[in-house]
Write an enzyme that holds these catalytic residues in place. Structure first.
Site, PDB file in Angstrom:
ATOM      1  N   LYS A  22       9.219  -3.027  24.032  1.00 45.36           N
ATOM      2  CA  LYS A  22      10.100  -1.846  24.100  1.00 45.36           C
ATOM      3  C   LYS A  22       9.707  -0.974  25.291  1.00 45.36           C
ATOM      4  O   LYS A  22      10.566  -0.556  26.077  1.00 45.36           O
ATOM      5  CB  LYS A  22       9.956  -1.033  22.824  1.00 45.36           C
ATOM      6  N   ASN A  23       8.399  -0.727  25.457  1.00 50.02           N
ATOM      7  CA  ASN A  23       7.945   0.231  26.468  1.00 50.02           C
ATOM      8  C   ASN A  23       7.943  -0.321  27.877  1.00 50.02           C
ATOM      9  O   ASN A  23       7.600   0.381  28.830  1.00 50.02           O
ATOM     10  CB  ASN A  23       6.560   0.767  26.091  1.00 50.02           C
ATOM     11  N   CYS A 116       8.728  15.074  19.791  1.00 49.41           N
ATOM     12  CA  CYS A 116       8.835  13.998  18.806  1.00 49.41           C
ATOM     13  C   CYS A 116       7.731  14.220  17.780  1.00 49.41           C
ATOM     14  O   CYS A 116       7.001  15.199  17.807  1.00 49.41           O
ATOM     15  CB  CYS A 116       8.728  12.647  19.480  1.00 49.41           C
ATOM     16  N   ARG A 121       6.081  16.964  23.679  1.00 48.78           N
ATOM     17  CA  ARG A 121       5.912  15.902  24.682  1.00 48.78           C
ATOM     18  C   ARG A 121       6.216  16.528  26.042  1.00 48.78           C
ATOM     19  O   ARG A 121       7.329  16.466  26.539  1.00 48.78           O
ATOM     20  CB  ARG A 121       6.853  14.737  24.377  1.00 48.78           C
ATOM     21  N   ASP A 306      -1.108   3.646  20.502  1.00 54.61           N
ATOM     22  CA  ASP A 306      -0.014   3.155  19.653  1.00 54.61           C
ATOM     23  C   ASP A 306      -0.520   2.264  18.536  1.00 54.61           C
ATOM     24  O   ASP A 306       0.218   1.986  17.591  1.00 54.61           O
ATOM     25  CB  ASP A 306       1.017   2.388  20.489  1.00 54.61           C
ATOM     26  N   ARG A 398      13.411   1.971  15.837  1.00 54.06           N
ATOM     27  CA  ARG A 398      13.267   2.287  17.275  1.00 54.06           C
ATOM     28  C   ARG A 398      12.433   1.229  17.987  1.00 54.06           C
ATOM     29  O   ARG A 398      12.627   0.974  19.173  1.00 54.06           O
ATOM     30  CB  ARG A 398      12.582   3.648  17.453  1.00 54.06           C
TER      31      ARG A 398
HETATM   32  C1  EPZ Z   1       4.251   6.142  26.681  1.00 50.77           C
HETATM   33  O1  EPZ Z   1       4.614   7.473  26.338  1.00 50.77           O
HETATM   34  C2  EPZ Z   1       4.738   5.279  25.530  1.00 50.77           C
HETATM   35  N1  EPZ Z   1       6.188   5.399  25.394  1.00 50.77           N
HETATM   36  C3  EPZ Z   1       4.063   5.725  24.234  1.00 50.77           C
HETATM   37  O2  EPZ Z   1       4.469   4.820  23.211  1.00 50.77           O
HETATM   38  C4  EPZ Z   1       2.549   5.606  24.406  1.00 50.77           C
HETATM   39  O3  EPZ Z   1       1.915   6.089  23.236  1.00 50.77           O
HETATM   40  C5  EPZ Z   1       2.107   6.433  25.621  1.00 50.77           C
HETATM   41  O4  EPZ Z   1       2.827   6.003  26.797  1.00 50.77           O
HETATM   42  C6  EPZ Z   1       0.624   6.287  25.906  1.00 50.77           C
HETATM   43  O5  EPZ Z   1       0.323   4.948  26.115  1.00 50.77           O
HETATM   44  C7  EPZ Z   1       6.978   4.684  26.225  1.00 50.77           C
HETATM   45  O6  EPZ Z   1       6.520   3.975  27.096  1.00 50.77           O
HETATM   46  C8  EPZ Z   1       8.457   4.803  25.995  1.00 50.77           C
HETATM   47  P1  EPZ Z   1       2.057   9.583  28.554  1.00 50.77           P
HETATM   48  P2  EPZ Z   1       4.505   8.643  27.456  1.00 50.77           P
HETATM   49  O7  EPZ Z   1       2.914  10.246  29.556  1.00 50.77           O
HETATM   50  O8  EPZ Z   1       4.917   8.137  28.769  1.00 50.77           O
HETATM   51  C9  EPZ Z   1       0.560  14.056  28.016  1.00 50.77           C
HETATM   52  C10 EPZ Z   1       5.381   4.194  21.147  1.00 50.77           C
HETATM   53  O9  EPZ Z   1       4.920   4.314  19.999  1.00 50.77           O
HETATM   54  N2  EPZ Z   1       1.512  14.386  29.085  1.00 50.77           N
HETATM   55  O10 EPZ Z   1       1.045   8.582  29.010  1.00 50.77           O
HETATM   56  O11 EPZ Z   1       5.186   9.847  26.921  1.00 50.77           O
HETATM   57  C11 EPZ Z   1       1.274  13.700  26.715  1.00 50.77           C
HETATM   58  O12 EPZ Z   1       1.605  14.882  25.978  1.00 50.77           O
HETATM   59  C12 EPZ Z   1       5.273   5.344  22.124  1.00 50.77           C
HETATM   60  O13 EPZ Z   1       5.896   3.143  21.592  1.00 50.77           O
HETATM   61  C13 EPZ Z   1       1.511  15.664  29.630  1.00 50.77           C
HETATM   62  O14 EPZ Z   1       0.730  16.520  29.222  1.00 50.77           O
HETATM   63  O15 EPZ Z   1       2.925   8.892  27.431  1.00 50.77           O
HETATM   64  C14 EPZ Z   1       0.262  12.863  26.001  1.00 50.77           C
HETATM   65  O16 EPZ Z   1      -0.658  13.728  25.350  1.00 50.77           O
HETATM   66  C15 EPZ Z   1       4.675   6.582  21.493  1.00 50.77           C
HETATM   67  N3  EPZ Z   1       2.405  15.959  30.604  1.00 50.77           N
HETATM   68  C16 EPZ Z   1      -0.443  12.125  27.139  1.00 50.77           C
HETATM   69  O17 EPZ Z   1      -0.158  12.866  28.334  1.00 50.77           O
HETATM   70  C17 EPZ Z   1       3.313  15.038  31.068  1.00 50.77           C
HETATM   71  O18 EPZ Z   1       4.104  15.374  31.984  1.00 50.77           O
HETATM   72  C18 EPZ Z   1       0.035  10.692  27.303  1.00 50.77           C
HETATM   73  O19 EPZ Z   1       1.367  10.753  27.673  1.00 50.77           O
HETATM   74  C19 EPZ Z   1       3.314  13.753  30.498  1.00 50.77           C
HETATM   75  C20 EPZ Z   1       2.401  13.444  29.516  1.00 50.77           C
END
Ligand code: EPZ
Length: 421
Positions: A22-23, A116, A121, A306, A398
């Site tokens: 998915k990701n 979410c 987020r 995850d 999802r």
């Molecule tokens: C991706 O989310 C995945 N989703 C998530 O999978 C996964 O848990 C995550 O990466 C970490 O591996 C998809 O790929 C669609 P991040 P993403 O940006 O991109 C903070 C699932 O279950 N952050 O690496 O949103 C954020 O709040 C989902 O399949 C900021 O602070 O993850 C988090 O604490 C859930 N500012 C951390 O970084 C930003 O601008 C990691 O976020 C962006 C992120």
């Protein structure tokens, strides 16, 4: 309301096909908007998040045809730049369309993606990086009104955290920008590598995918390509957990064992035997699982956040005390309350959760709180005594294709809305 009804305490045995990730599919679908010709995406999972991404592409003017797990997208005539709030809210990761829309259409009007179940987020890293590339972003009333003066311009970008989504957005904005973009402290997840492989197949010039520093030489245009999405490493972890928690034996097929290297020692610490070949992995579980001393979630190649809820379900019935430290998301323990309704003994203090294993869980009515939390409840239901009823299944849909059918196929006693699956 739809529900899953699981009669627990049945060992699972057999083979499971793992679907496309998915990701990986989601950012690749966003990237097809940049291609000047048709793209054929194979091994695309049938998921509600993927359907939401396709709706966004169609709203932007793309022609999309789906034939099973193959999706064909032609964006050659697409000139859209707006994504309505309803579509933005359907899928948290819709923000990854921003870089692609801005790069191709010269402007983009989106709303902030919904928070979410994992807590707020934020997208500050996304917006800061895109502004460095020359995207003018006005934030007003929850809307992002973005425009490009002439063309995005490549530059060095350092991420304070190796954000997966921010890395993807920068890649989608930079591949057709003028000049060179270097991302420092880039995310290294396999899904980033898959996205870079897709973009390179379309004519992009990218070096360092999967490493901490990625260099993108902007090109004038991208052509189409055919691409096969990598297997889903979190779905892999989920069915590894199904074998482990039921004391069963499952052969997972069509996977990349190297993408779950951080998980294998964790399963072995519980007493599982894990054997991996080229594209298969066999999990044989012990009679009773042993505790896991410490699970600390980290960016790839560390233990994936995850999989935290999935492994927590295992430790609920393991012998001994397990400690979890969730370093990625600030609120990723929503599944704990539901597991405790089943008799789990868990204490949460901030980002730390301590699980005292119990001899057995008791089936009861529980609700999915988020995608992976819901999967954890399914795993717990497979092991629990009696019957577990799981609702709020939209969370599961999802990210898991045909989960009930897959589990029933290897011996789970599971009904969907009271009917055999
Ligand atoms: C991706 O989310 C995945 N989703 C998530 O999978 C996964 O848990 C995550 O990466 C970490 O591996 C998809 O790929 C669609 P991040 P993403 O940006 O991109 C903070 C699932 O279950 N952050 O690496 O949103 C954020 O709040 C989902 O399949 C900021 O602070 O993850 C988090 O604490 C859930 N500012 C951390 O970084 C930003 O601008 C990691 O976020 C962006 C992120």
């Amino acid at each position: 309301m739809s529900k899953l009804v699981i009669e627990g305490e049945h060992r699972l045995n057999g083979a499971v096909h793992i679907h496309g990730a998915k990701n990986s599919a989601l950012p690749i679908l966003a990237a097809t908007f940049l291609a000047g010709e048709s793209c054929e995406i194979e091994n695309c999972p049938l998921l509600s998040d993927v359907h939401a991404a396709i709706k966004i592409l169609e709203h932007l003017g793309c022609r999309v045809e789906r034939d099973g797990h193959t999706v064909c997208i032609n964006a050659s005539q697409a000139q859209g730049y707006e994504v309505p709030d309803t579509l933005m809210r359907e899928m948290r990761s819709s923000i990854v369309f921003l870089g692609a829309i801005a790069a191709k259409s010269g402007k983009a009007h989106l709303t902030f993606p919904g928070g979410c179940e994992l807590g707020p987020r934020p997208i500050d890293l996304h917006l800061a990086a895109l502004r460095q590339l020359g995207l003018h972003i006005d934030e007003e009333g929850g809307r992002l009104l973005c425009r490009v003066h002439d063309r995005l311009v490549g530059c060095p970008i350092s991420l304070s955290f190796p954000s997966v989504g921010a890395t993807e957005n920068i890649l989608l904005a930079a591949v057709t920008a003028r000049g060179t973009t270097t991302i420092f402290n880039a995310a290294r997840e396999p899904e980033i590598v898959d996205l870079c492989n897709f973009l390179t197949a379309c004519g992009a010039r990218i070096r360092g995918a999967g490493e901490g520093t990625i260099v993108i030489e902007g090109v004038d245009r991208l052509h189409g390509c055919r691409h096969r999405v990598i297997p889903d490493r979190i779905e892999t972890a989920t069915y590894m957990g199904a074998a482990a928690i039921t004391g069963g034996s499952l052969l997972l097929k069509d996977i990349y064992p190297e993408h779950v290297q951080a998980l294998i020692p964790v399963f072995e610490e519980t007493g599982c035997q894990v054997t991996a070949w080229r594209d298969e992995l066999l999990v044989n579980a012990p009679g009773r699982l042993r505790r896991i001393r410490t699970v600390r979630t980290l960016p790839y190649p560390g233990f994936p956040t995850d999989a935290q809820a999935l492994i927590m379900a295992l430790t609920c019935v393991a012998e001994g005390t397990s400690v979890f430290i969730e370093t990625i998301f600030e609120s990723r323990y929503k599944h704990v309350c539901e597991l405790m309704r089943m008799g789990a003994n868990i204490k949460v203090e901030g980002r730390v959760a301590v699980v005292e294993g119990v001899s057995t869980l008791s089936g009861t009515a529980v609700e999915c709180t988020d995608l992976r939390g819901g999967a954890a409840l399914v795993l717990a239901g497979l092991a629990a005594g009696g019957t577990t009823e799981i609702t709020q299944l939209h969370h599961l849909e999802r990210g898991y294709e045909a989960m009930a059918q897959t589990l029933a196929g290897v011996g789970a006693h599971i009904l969907y809305d009271g009917a055999d699956v």
